[in-house]
Design a protein around this motif. Sequence first.
Motif, short mmCIF file in Angstrom:
data_model
loop_
_atom_site.label_atom_id
_atom_site.label_comp_id
_atom_site.label_asym_id
_atom_site.label_seq_id
_atom_site.Cartn_x
_atom_site.Cartn_y
_atom_site.Cartn_z
N GLU A 150 0.86 -1.19 0.00
CA GLU A 150 0.00 0.00 0.00
C GLU A 150 0.89 1.23 0.00
OE1 GLU A 150 -3.31 0.16 2.76
OE2 GLU A 150 -2.97 -1.94 3.24
N PHE A 151 0.52 2.22 -0.82
CA PHE A 151 1.24 3.48 -0.74
C PHE A 151 0.33 4.63 -1.15
CE2 PHE A 151 2.44 1.90 -4.99
CZ PHE A 151 2.17 3.00 -5.80
N VAL A 152 0.73 5.82 -0.70
CA VAL A 152 0.00 7.05 -0.99
C VAL A 152 1.02 8.06 -1.52
CG1 VAL A 152 -1.41 8.92 -0.05
CG2 VAL A 152 -1.64 6.59 0.86
N VAL A 153 0.63 8.77 -2.57
CA VAL A 153 1.47 9.78 -3.19
C VAL A 153 0.75 11.12 -3.10
CG1 VAL A 153 2.49 10.53 -5.37
CG2 VAL A 153 2.45 8.09 -4.80
N ASP A 154 1.45 12.15 -2.68
CA ASP A 154 0.91 13.50 -2.69
C ASP A 154 1.02 14.00 -4.14
OD1 ASP A 154 0.67 16.32 -2.69
OD2 ASP A 154 1.36 16.43 -0.63
N ALA A 155 -0.12 14.13 -4.82
CA ALA A 155 -0.12 14.50 -6.24
C ALA A 155 0.54 15.85 -6.50
CB ALA A 155 -1.55 14.49 -6.77
N ALA A 156 0.44 16.76 -5.57
CA ALA A 156 1.03 18.09 -5.74
C ALA A 156 2.54 18.10 -5.57
CB ALA A 156 0.38 19.08 -4.77
N SER A 157 3.12 16.97 -5.16
CA SER A 157 4.56 16.91 -4.96
C SER A 157 5.31 16.46 -6.21
CB SER A 157 4.90 15.99 -3.78
OG SER A 157 4.74 14.63 -4.12
N VAL A 158 4.60 16.39 -7.36
CA VAL A 158 5.26 15.98 -8.60
C VAL A 158 6.38 16.97 -8.92
CG1 VAL A 158 3.67 17.20 -10.17
CG2 VAL A 158 4.89 15.15 -10.96
N ASN A 159 7.53 16.43 -9.35
CA ASN A 159 8.70 17.25 -9.60
C ASN A 159 9.45 16.67 -10.80
OD1 ASN A 159 11.15 18.57 -9.61
ND2 ASN A 159 11.43 18.45 -7.40
N THR A 160 9.36 17.37 -11.93
CA THR A 160 10.07 16.94 -13.14
C THR A 160 11.27 17.82 -13.43
OG1 THR A 160 8.72 18.31 -14.61
CG2 THR A 160 7.93 16.07 -14.16
N GLY A 161 11.50 18.82 -12.57
CA GLY A 161 12.59 19.74 -12.79
C GLY A 161 12.24 20.89 -13.73
N TRP A 162 10.99 20.95 -14.15
CA TRP A 162 10.54 22.02 -15.04
C TRP A 162 9.20 22.52 -14.51
CZ3 TRP A 162 8.72 21.28 -20.78
CH2 TRP A 162 8.59 22.52 -21.39
N GLU A 163 9.18 23.71 -13.95
CA GLU A 163 7.99 24.23 -13.28
C GLU A 163 6.76 24.30 -14.18
OE1 GLU A 163 8.54 27.80 -10.99
OE2 GLU A 163 10.48 27.10 -10.24
N LEU A 164 6.94 24.64 -15.43
CA LEU A 164 5.80 24.72 -16.36
C LEU A 164 5.15 23.35 -16.55
CD1 LEU A 164 4.16 26.59 -18.19
CD2 LEU A 164 5.79 26.08 -20.03
N ARG A 165 5.97 22.32 -16.72
CA ARG A 165 5.42 20.96 -16.87
C ARG A 165 4.78 20.50 -15.56
NH1 ARG A 165 9.24 17.33 -19.69
NH2 ARG A 165 10.60 17.85 -17.97
N ASP A 166 5.41 20.81 -14.44
CA ASP A 166 4.84 20.43 -13.13
C ASP A 166 3.47 21.08 -12.93
OD1 ASP A 166 7.17 19.02 -12.76
OD2 ASP A 166 8.01 20.43 -11.29
N ALA A 167 3.34 22.35 -13.30
CA ALA A 167 2.05 23.05 -13.17
C ALA A 167 0.99 22.37 -14.04
CB ALA A 167 2.20 24.51 -13.55
N PHE A 168 1.37 21.96 -15.25
CA PHE A 168 0.43 21.25 -16.13
C PHE A 168 0.01 19.92 -15.50
CE2 PHE A 168 -0.11 17.95 -19.41
CZ PHE A 168 -1.30 18.40 -19.97
N LEU A 169 0.97 19.16 -14.97
CA LEU A 169 0.66 17.87 -14.36
C LEU A 169 -0.26 18.02 -13.14
CD1 LEU A 169 4.14 16.12 -14.65
CD2 LEU A 169 2.06 15.58 -15.95
N LYS A 170 -0.10 19.07 -12.38
CA LYS A 170 -0.94 19.31 -11.21
C LYS A 170 -2.33 19.84 -11.58
CE LYS A 170 3.11 20.59 -8.53
NZ LYS A 170 3.79 21.67 -7.80
N SER A 171 -2.47 20.37 -12.79
CA SER A 171 -3.72 21.02 -13.21
C SER A 171 -4.86 20.02 -13.39
CB SER A 171 -3.50 21.78 -14.53
OG SER A 171 -3.49 20.87 -15.63
N ASP A 172 -6.06 20.56 -13.61
CA ASP A 172 -7.23 19.71 -13.80
C ASP A 172 -7.18 18.96 -15.13
OD1 ASP A 172 -7.67 21.93 -15.40
OD2 ASP A 172 -9.75 22.19 -14.78
N LEU A 173 -6.22 19.26 -15.99
CA LEU A 173 -6.06 18.52 -17.24
C LEU A 173 -5.36 17.17 -17.02
CD1 LEU A 173 -5.01 21.45 -19.57
CD2 LEU A 173 -7.23 20.29 -19.49
#
Length: 91
Positions: free
Chosen positions: A36-59
């Motif tokens: 079992e594991f849980v991931v904080d979805a807002a903690s995604v980190n790809t090293g590129w803030e623009l991509r991270d914002a897209f991944l966190k978005s409702d899209l």
Amino acid sequence: MAFAVSNFPIGSHEGRFDLTWGKIVLDPERHSGSIEFVVDAASVNTGWELRDAFLKSDLMFDAQRYPSIRFRSTRLEFEGPRLVAVDGEMT
């Protein structure tokens, strides 16, 4: 928790989730256990803030509305004492 996404034929993109927690219990002799594991979805980190914002978005993850990604195993497959496959539910 690290991840990679293949983008054929260009290559792959790598990233990680900085906040994760969980538990793995294995009994290889009895061929049983749980994962079992849980991931904080807002903690995604790809090293590129623009991509991270897209991944966190409702899209994509919609991290504001669904802040956690959860996994629970439903079946573990062993070959001898070695765990070789895991089925589970992700919500």
